[in-house]
Design an enzyme around this catalytic site. Sequence first.
Site, mmCIF file in Angstrom:
data_model
loop_
_atom_site.group_PDB
_atom_site.id
_atom_site.type_symbol
_atom_site.label_atom_id
_atom_site.label_comp_id
_atom_site.label_asym_id
_atom_site.label_seq_id
_atom_site.Cartn_x
_atom_site.Cartn_y
_atom_site.Cartn_z
ATOM 1 N N CYS A 90 44.694 11.602 6.864
ATOM 2 C CA CYS A 90 43.290 11.485 6.471
ATOM 3 C C CYS A 90 42.869 12.757 5.737
ATOM 4 C CB CYS A 90 42.396 11.303 7.689
ATOM 5 S SG CYS A 90 42.685 9.777 8.588
ATOM 6 N N TYR A 114 39.525 -3.509 -4.281
ATOM 7 C CA TYR A 114 38.262 -2.774 -4.263
ATOM 8 C C TYR A 114 37.205 -3.701 -3.687
ATOM 9 C CZ TYR A 114 40.641 0.780 -6.829
ATOM 10 O OH TYR A 114 41.532 1.768 -7.177
ATOM 11 N N ARG A 162 46.621 1.050 -4.316
ATOM 12 C CA ARG A 162 45.346 1.674 -3.990
ATOM 13 C C ARG A 162 44.317 0.647 -3.562
ATOM 14 N NH1 ARG A 162 44.364 4.877 -9.358
ATOM 15 N NH2 ARG A 162 42.661 3.419 -9.240
ATOM 16 N N ARG A 193 36.611 0.730 -9.987
ATOM 17 C CA ARG A 193 37.631 0.225 -10.898
ATOM 18 C C ARG A 193 37.413 -1.264 -11.127
ATOM 19 N NH1 ARG A 193 42.430 2.992 -12.148
ATOM 20 N NH2 ARG A 193 42.506 1.307 -13.663
ATOM 21 N N ARG A 223 38.860 5.368 0.808
ATOM 22 C CA ARG A 223 39.917 5.028 -0.140
ATOM 23 C C ARG A 223 41.269 5.097 0.560
ATOM 24 N NH1 ARG A 223 36.118 8.035 -3.110
ATOM 25 N NH2 ARG A 223 35.553 7.137 -5.115
ATOM 26 N N ARG A 233 46.308 2.234 12.526
ATOM 27 C CA ARG A 233 47.205 2.221 13.691
ATOM 28 C C ARG A 233 46.961 1.019 14.596
ATOM 29 N NH1 ARG A 233 46.659 7.932 13.457
ATOM 30 N NH2 ARG A 233 48.602 8.767 12.645
ATOM 31 N N GLU A 272 37.340 13.334 0.390
ATOM 32 C CA GLU A 272 37.198 13.261 -1.068
ATOM 33 C C GLU A 272 36.425 14.476 -1.572
ATOM 34 O OE1 GLU A 272 38.032 11.080 -3.608
ATOM 35 O OE2 GLU A 272 39.252 9.922 -2.224
#
Length: 122
Positions: free
Chosen positions: A75, A108, A7, A116, A90, A63, A78
Amino acid sequence: MKVRGVRGATTVPADTSENIFEATKELMEEVVRLNDIDVDDVASVLLTMTPDLSAAFPAKAVRSLPGWQWVPLMCAREIGVPGALARSIRILIHLNTDKRQDELVHAYLGEAVQLRPDLATD
């Protein structure tokens, strides 16, 4: 080999296609670098943006990276949770790897460090 998730998140200063493109590209390059990812080991990538971003598809930035044009990308938006971090992008990379979960390095960047702090790299 197992499929693992790597992530990352970042933020942009404003909703422009240039900001979204550059921030997404920087984030992907950092996650790839931190985990020494070979694009041939990537099963797919999910990219999301907060509801305040709509100027571009972040997949376009992915891409543009060498070899990534064949990777399935998706895509999505959120959930608009009140008080959530604004202007956030994200990623979730589904990766075929022999690494354990605790060996993967999540990235992050920008204001997204607050999402996080336990996983944030300098």
